[in-house]
Design an enzyme around this catalytic site. Structure first.
Site, PDB file in Angstrom:
ATOM      1  N   ASP A 142      34.972 112.241 115.776  1.00 47.22           N
ATOM      2  CA  ASP A 142      36.138 111.466 116.225  1.00 47.22           C
ATOM      3  C   ASP A 142      36.543 112.282 116.922  1.00 47.22           C
ATOM      4  O   ASP A 142      36.975 113.854 117.063  1.00 47.22           O
ATOM      5  CB  ASP A 142      36.891 110.888 114.633  1.00 47.22           C
ATOM      6  CG  ASP A 142      37.821 109.899 114.707  1.00 47.22           C
ATOM      7  OD1 ASP A 142      38.132 109.492 115.686  1.00 47.22           O
ATOM      8  OD2 ASP A 142      38.891 109.531 114.120  1.00 47.22           O
ATOM      9  N   ASN A 194      32.329  99.143 116.728  1.00 43.46           N
ATOM     10  CA  ASN A 194      33.259  99.273 118.528  1.00 43.46           C
ATOM     11  C   ASN A 194      32.952  98.561 118.925  1.00 43.46           C
ATOM     12  O   ASN A 194      33.962  98.828 120.291  1.00 43.46           O
ATOM     13  CB  ASN A 194      32.611 100.740 118.940  1.00 43.46           C
ATOM     14  CG  ASN A 194      32.786 102.589 117.964  1.00 43.46           C
ATOM     15  OD1 ASN A 194      32.189 102.868 118.069  1.00 43.46           O
ATOM     16  ND2 ASN A 194      34.086 102.666 117.399  1.00 43.46           N
TER      17      ASN A 194
HETATM   18  C1  FPP Z   1      35.256 108.190 118.477  1.00 47.24           C
HETATM   19  O1  FPP Z   1      36.271 108.850 118.559  1.00 47.24           O
HETATM   20  C2  FPP Z   1      34.480 108.597 119.151  1.00 47.24           C
HETATM   21  C3  FPP Z   1      33.571 107.599 119.615  1.00 47.24           C
HETATM   22  C4  FPP Z   1      33.768 105.964 119.411  1.00 47.24           C
HETATM   23  C5  FPP Z   1      32.106 107.039 119.957  1.00 47.24           C
HETATM   24  C6  FPP Z   1      31.346 109.222 120.236  1.00 47.24           C
HETATM   25  C7  FPP Z   1      30.462 108.968 121.229  1.00 47.24           C
HETATM   26  C8  FPP Z   1      30.038 110.306 121.840  1.00 47.24           C
HETATM   27  C9  FPP Z   1      30.598 111.661 121.072  1.00 47.24           C
HETATM   28  C10 FPP Z   1      29.121 110.486 122.586  1.00 47.24           C
HETATM   29  C11 FPP Z   1      27.942 110.230 122.114  1.00 47.24           C
HETATM   30  C12 FPP Z   1      27.319 109.128 123.180  1.00 47.24           C
HETATM   31  C13 FPP Z   1      25.421 109.307 123.651  1.00 47.24           C
HETATM   32  C14 FPP Z   1      25.202 107.941 124.515  1.00 47.24           C
HETATM   33  C15 FPP Z   1      24.603 110.004 122.482  1.00 47.24           C
HETATM   34  P1  FPP Z   1      37.245 108.116 119.879  1.00 47.24           P
HETATM   35  O2  FPP Z   1      37.680 107.567 120.838  1.00 47.24           O
HETATM   36  O3  FPP Z   1      37.613 106.973 118.039  1.00 47.24           O
HETATM   37  O4  FPP Z   1      38.620 108.908 119.789  1.00 47.24           O
HETATM   38  P2  FPP Z   1      40.225 108.888 119.309  1.00 47.24           P
HETATM   39  O5  FPP Z   1      40.421 108.771 117.555  1.00 47.24           O
HETATM   40  O6  FPP Z   1      41.012 109.889 119.423  1.00 47.24           O
HETATM   41  O7  FPP Z   1      40.992 108.072 119.465  1.00 47.24           O
END
Ligand code: FPP
Length: 252
Positions: free
Chosen positions: A23, A71
């Site tokens: 996250d 998501n």
């Molecule tokens: C949460 O951060 C992250 C995700 C929903 C996506 C995680 C994906 C990756 C790290 C890429 C991996 C991809 C592959 C193809 C293996 P957030 O977007 O919720 O961050 P925030 O809480 O700061 O908004």
């Protein structure tokens, strides 16, 4: 006879299986005045570093939450960005991970992803299927509740009678039946919740939360999480033996 005879540590120093909620990508990008996709892109780099670091430390299974069943509620642009990132990640990193002995498994509902994404995941699994150094499971279009429901459905379809449906039998139908349950659950990004990740499998996992945003996750953060884990006293619902019982066992 000494009551203070050292006993075997309750927790092996290195967890066999680590599960991670990656996250904080969006906030990491916002702080740099960049679009959220920029954070996800750097999140892939952090993931590749973490696979390597886990393998170097003898962790056998690493499972990461890359895209949850929820998501899809994100803006269309971000969802399609994450889908295209799968294709970029597979094309940029598959050979490297494969040559380093990483086995890749995808867990989640593949029926709703595009043919291109499904083909990329199929390729990643096929190319790495004989590797044994570490298993990287990528939870994609995954939800813990989805997993429990699909396991129940498959058990019913397999004709398992109600009276034969034990925890162990149902466990055979869970998406990660091939792996031991996670020992250590890490969530980056400062939130303190499980968010429908491996609900069934984390029943006795040790939980570790850090404010570190996922793209900044590095070996030092991993080592802090493992060190915190090694201090835990895992009892799995039992009780810790008394010093007298330990001494008696040592003397026997
Ligand atoms: C949460 O951060 C992250 C995700 C929903 C996506 C995680 C994906 C990756 C790290 C890429 C991996 C991809 C592959 C193809 C293996 P957030 O977007 O919720 O961050 P925030 O809480 O700061 O908004």
């Amino acid at each position: 006879m000494s009551l203070f005879k050292p006993r075997a540590p309750v927790v092996p120093a290195i967890p066999r299986h680590i599960a991670v909620v990656m996250d904080g990508n969006g906030r990491w990008a916002n702080r740099r005045l960049m679009p959220r996709f920029f954070g996800h892109k750097h999140g892939v780099d952090a993931l590749v570093r973490t696979v390597q670091a886990c393998a170097d430390r003898g962790v056998e299974y690493l499972t990461v939450f890359a895209f949850s069943s929820e998501n899809w509620k994100r803006p269309e642009e971000e969802v399609s960005g994450l889908m295209s990132l799968v294709l970029v990640a597979v094309s940029n990193y598959l050979r490297k991970l494969a040559s380093e002995g990483v086995r890749i498994r995808i867990v989640g509902d593949r029926s709703k992803v595009s043919d291109k994404v499904r083909a990329a995941w199929d390729e990643a699994e096929a190319v790495t299927r004989h590797n044994t150094r570490i298993t990287l499971s990528v939870a994609f279009n995954y939800g813990g509740r989805w997993d429990i429901v699909q396991a129940c459905r498959r058990a019913i379809e397999a004709g398992v009678p109600a009276e034969a449906l034990t925890e162990a039998r149902l466990g055979e139908f869970m998406a990660m039946a091939y792996a031991p349950d996670p020992d250590l659950f890490i969530r980056t990004g400062g939130e303190v919740r499980i968010s429908n990740f491996l609900l069934w499998q984390t029943a006795y996992a040790e939980l570790h939360f850090t404010d570190c945003l996922w793209p900044d996750f590095d070996e030092a953060e991993l080592d802090r999480a493992i060190a915190a884990y090694a201090q835990r006293d895992r009892r799995f619902g039992g009780v810790k033996p008394s010093p007298a019982a330990v001494a008696a066992a040592n003397d026997a």
